[in-house]
Design an enzyme around this catalytic site. Structure first.
Site, PDB file in Angstrom:
ATOM      1  N   GLY A   1      -6.873   1.759   8.013  1.00 21.96           N
ATOM      2  CA  GLY A   1      -7.221   2.379   9.273  1.00 21.96           C
ATOM      3  C   GLY A   1      -8.687   2.346   9.643  1.00 21.96           C
ATOM      4  O   GLY A   1      -9.079   2.927  10.659  1.00 21.96           O
TER       5      GLY A   1
ATOM      6  N   LYS B   1     -10.266  -3.026   9.702  1.00 21.19           N
ATOM      7  CA  LYS B   1     -10.419  -4.347   9.085  1.00 21.19           C
ATOM      8  C   LYS B   1      -9.901  -5.456   9.982  1.00 21.19           C
ATOM      9  O   LYS B   1     -10.574  -6.467  10.200  1.00 21.19           O
ATOM     10  CB  LYS B   1      -9.675  -4.398   7.748  1.00 21.19           C
ATOM     11  CG  LYS B   1     -10.207  -3.482   6.682  1.00 21.19           C
ATOM     12  CD  LYS B   1      -9.453  -3.645   5.383  1.00 21.19           C
ATOM     13  CE  LYS B   1      -7.977  -3.374   5.501  1.00 21.19           C
ATOM     14  NZ  LYS B   1      -7.679  -1.973   5.813  1.00 21.19           N
ATOM     15  N   THR B   2      -8.694  -5.266  10.502  1.00 20.38           N
ATOM     16  CA  THR B   2      -8.083  -6.316  11.308  1.00 20.38           C
ATOM     17  C   THR B   2      -8.874  -6.559  12.584  1.00 20.38           C
ATOM     18  O   THR B   2      -9.129  -7.703  12.967  1.00 20.38           O
ATOM     19  CB  THR B   2      -6.625  -5.957  11.645  1.00 20.38           C
ATOM     20  OG1 THR B   2      -5.875  -5.872  10.433  1.00 20.38           O
ATOM     21  CG2 THR B   2      -6.002  -6.992  12.556  1.00 20.38           C
ATOM     22  N   SER B   3      -9.290  -5.488  13.246  1.00 11.18           N
ATOM     23  CA  SER B   3     -10.056  -5.630  14.482  1.00 11.18           C
ATOM     24  C   SER B   3     -11.340  -6.415  14.248  1.00 11.18           C
ATOM     25  O   SER B   3     -11.675  -7.344  14.987  1.00 11.18           O
ATOM     26  CB  SER B   3     -10.393  -4.252  15.060  1.00 11.18           C
ATOM     27  OG  SER B   3      -9.231  -3.528  15.370  1.00 11.18           O
TER      28      SER B   3
ATOM     29  N   ASP C   1      -1.974  -9.057   4.149  1.00 13.92           N
ATOM     30  CA  ASP C   1      -1.480  -7.682   4.137  1.00 13.92           C
ATOM     31  C   ASP C   1       0.029  -7.680   4.344  1.00 13.92           C
ATOM     32  O   ASP C   1       0.518  -8.233   5.332  1.00 13.92           O
ATOM     33  CB  ASP C   1      -2.155  -6.898   5.264  1.00 13.92           C
ATOM     34  CG  ASP C   1      -1.898  -5.404   5.170  1.00 13.92           C
ATOM     35  OD1 ASP C   1      -0.945  -4.999   4.486  1.00 13.92           O
ATOM     36  OD2 ASP C   1      -2.656  -4.643   5.797  1.00 13.92           O
TER      37      ASP C   1
ATOM     38  N   THR D   1      -1.761  -0.509  17.316  1.00 14.90           N
ATOM     39  CA  THR D   1      -1.345  -1.014  16.012  1.00 14.90           C
ATOM     40  C   THR D   1      -0.605   0.025  15.177  1.00 14.90           C
ATOM     41  O   THR D   1       0.455  -0.289  14.617  1.00 14.90           O
ATOM     42  CB  THR D   1      -2.566  -1.563  15.244  1.00 14.90           C
ATOM     43  OG1 THR D   1      -3.106  -2.659  15.990  1.00 14.90           O
ATOM     44  CG2 THR D   1      -2.178  -2.039  13.861  1.00 14.90           C
TER      45      THR D   1
END
Length: 576
Positions: free
Chosen positions: A23, A26-28, A50, A509
């Site tokens: 949360g 990381k992905t962003s 992931d 997300t």
């Protein structure tokens, strides 16, 4: 002075790993970095490792293990490493040659041995390792960026190269006969090359993504230390979600700023000598290429002010958490799970539910299978009816090894015992050991209410899906199946005994991930009973421009959760 993270202006290594507590973004940041480098003219491959990947949500396209180019971003290619698909390929590689040659019952037994979560872990790592060592990839792309899983899973994934290398060096009998290890005999050279690539400062950089809060920074420090110990020393710290000062301020915004300042003032020693960069809190959801490109823009704050609306101060009266607690008391369920994407606040919700149940005189045991959980710090001294525990993977592995060896030593000769000890040194042992501890905790529900703060979604599902595979594995190694394991799945599937509470945030997300989690649980015969939207700005009041915009964006996602949950939901506001 604040140093903003602008990857397009930096000289970055070919391999970039984005890791951190669930949360933290990381992905962003991985997507925005990949896009910025591609816009710069460099050829970039972005891969998710992931199990709970949401790359497809960010880019709005269906993704597979075969990488594809993003039409709006020339030079950017994206791949979603699907652990289940990787496991299916891995199983077929091992079992396929025996079809039609061995009796069908023998082939079926091989497939059963390869059906557990351990196989999924190995297969996913196989694919991950191949991408690090495949010259056709390393020579084609200027950068290969890995959007990794939440910290606990990432540590296990990145420690595997060293673990498997050590296993091979001490293995004198060849690879294990116990199913999942059967396909590793030809991987020694590849894994050694993977270790070298991870430790090479000129090739690999670890991007430790965190939020400016104590919990996330502690996780970043732990990851930094443990990964440095296995040779990954080239690290950057990215502090995501920093708040900007505005003339329009309120107590909530001030609390945000005060909290981040206090957390950063007590930066863990492991992080103090790492180059650090900031990213400001964005007033928009990180979906779509346009918003991805906006993340590194300096105009975010002014855009927030311009898009502010008068109705953003409106507070909708959503159901509160006490509604959920009252229903749990009424229905007398004995096992309660909080599940959801990492970073949504499962631990906090588990604590509040435990405290609420104990306040009515119930004995409650609250535990976590999440390596990043900190329940004892939250509950300590809060209620005499509450006991707390945490499943420590390292301790459980050692306990499990000793148990299996002691149960088997009288039935095996010296060679057989040496073979078994080698099997128990493999990384797969951790999954089995943790699952055993998990089953034992659930068994306590006969005497008290058990509240379980579970790991992030991908790991949780792997843990739950391991049940039947574990039955077979423990019978194979120890000759018996503990009662706690036999009783586990029937108890989880019995809604009179078990309540599953999905915790999410009112953002793109987390809601998408929660919906996938609900679908997967239903497929396993487990139906979620309640949904909790945590840390809601829409349920609070703020005049801070960025927080106002984020609050306004939440309403649509809360309404979607209401539909998903059939109005079995509660909303917990941000507290100052």
């Amino acid at each position: 002075m604040t140093h903003l993270f602008h990857p397009q202006n930096m000289d970055l290594t070919p391999f970039l790993f984005f890791t951190g507590k669930g949360g933290v973004g990381k992905t962003s940041i991985a997507c925005a970095t990949a896009t910025a480098l591609a816009d710069k003219g460099e050829k970039v491959l972005l891969i998710s490792t992931d199990p709970a990947s949401n790359l497809q949500d960010v880019f709005g396209i269906h993704l597979t293990m075969a990488y594809k180019e993003i039409a709006e971003v020339p030079n950017l290619f994206v791949s979603n490493l699907d652990p289940e698909a990787a496991a299916a390929d891995y199983r077929e590689k091992i079992v396929g040659p025996y079809r039609g040659k061995l009796p069908e019952v023998a082939v079926k037994q091989m497939e059963e041995q390869l059906s557990g979560s351990c196989t999924v872990e190995i297969a996913a790592f196989n694919t991950f390792s191949s991408m690090l060592t495949d010259q056709s990839i390393t020579q084609t792309f200027d950068h290969v960026i890995f959007d990794t899983a939440p910290t606990g899973h990432t540590l296990r994934l990145l420690q595997l190269p060293t673990a498997w290398s050590g296993f091979f060096k001490t293995n004198t009998h060849g690879t294990s006969c116990l199913g999942p290890l059967a396909g590793l005999s030809d991987k020694k050279k590849q894994y050694e090359e993977t270790v070298q690539a991870l430790a090479d400062r000129k090739r690999t950089t670890l991007m430790l993504v965190t939020r400016p809060d104590i919990s996330a920074l502690s996780e970043a420090a732990r990851a930094s230390k443990e990964l440095r110990n296995i040779g990954i020393e080239n690290q950057y710290l990215l502090v995501n979600g920093r708040m900007k000062e505005f003339s329009k301020a309120d107590s909530l915004a001030s609390a945000f700023i005060k909290r981040e300042q206090q957390a950063l003032a007590h930066l863990p020693i492991e992080l103090k000598n790492i180059p650090a960069f900031d990213l400001f809190l964005a007033p928009f959801n990180m979906t779509g290429v346009m918003n991805i490109r906006r993340l590194f823009s300096t105009e975010n704050s002014s855009e927030a002010v311009q898009t502010s609306h008068t109705d953003q101060n409106k507070i909708v009266q959503y159901p509160k958490l006490n509604v959920v607690i009252d229903q749990l008391l009424k229905q007398k369920q004995r096992v309660i799970f909080t599940m959801g994407k990492g970073g949504v606040g499962k631990t906090t919700i588990a604590r509040r539910i435990a405290v609420g149940l104990a306040a009515h005189g119930n004995k409650v045991h609250v535990t976590t299978t999440d390596p990043a959980g900190h329940l004892d710090e939250l509950i300590s001294g809060e209620n005499g009816n509450i006991t707390v525990s945490q499943i420590d993977p390292k301790k459980e592995v050692e306990r499990y090894r000793l148990e299996v060896i002691n149960q088997s030593k009288d039935q095996l000769d010296s060679e057989g015992l040496a073979y078994l000890e080698e099997d128990l040194r493999s990384p797969c042992t951790e999954e089995i050991a943790v699952f055993r501890a998990f089953a034992d905790v659930v068994e306590r529900a006969d005497d008290e209410i058990v509240v379980i703060d579970t790991a992030p979604s991908g790991h949780t599902l792997l843990l739950l899906d391991a049940a039947e595979a574990y039955h077979r594995e423990i019978a194979h190694t120890a000759g018996e199946i503990p009662a706690s394991v036999r009783n586990l799945l029937p108890r989880l599937r019995n809604s009179d005994q078990t309540a599953v509470i999905i915790v999410t945030l009112a953002e793109t997300t987390p809601v998408f991930e929660s919906e996938r989690l609900a679908t997967d649980l239903k497929r396993a015969g487990i139906t979620p009973k309640w949904w909790v939207v945590n840390q809601s700005l829409a349920a609070a009041k703020t005049i801070h421009p960025v927080l106002q915009v984020r609050a306004a964006n939440e309403h649509a996602w809360i309404e979607r959760v209401a539909i998903d949950s059939e109005d079995h939901m509660a909303v917990v506001p941000w507290h100052e």
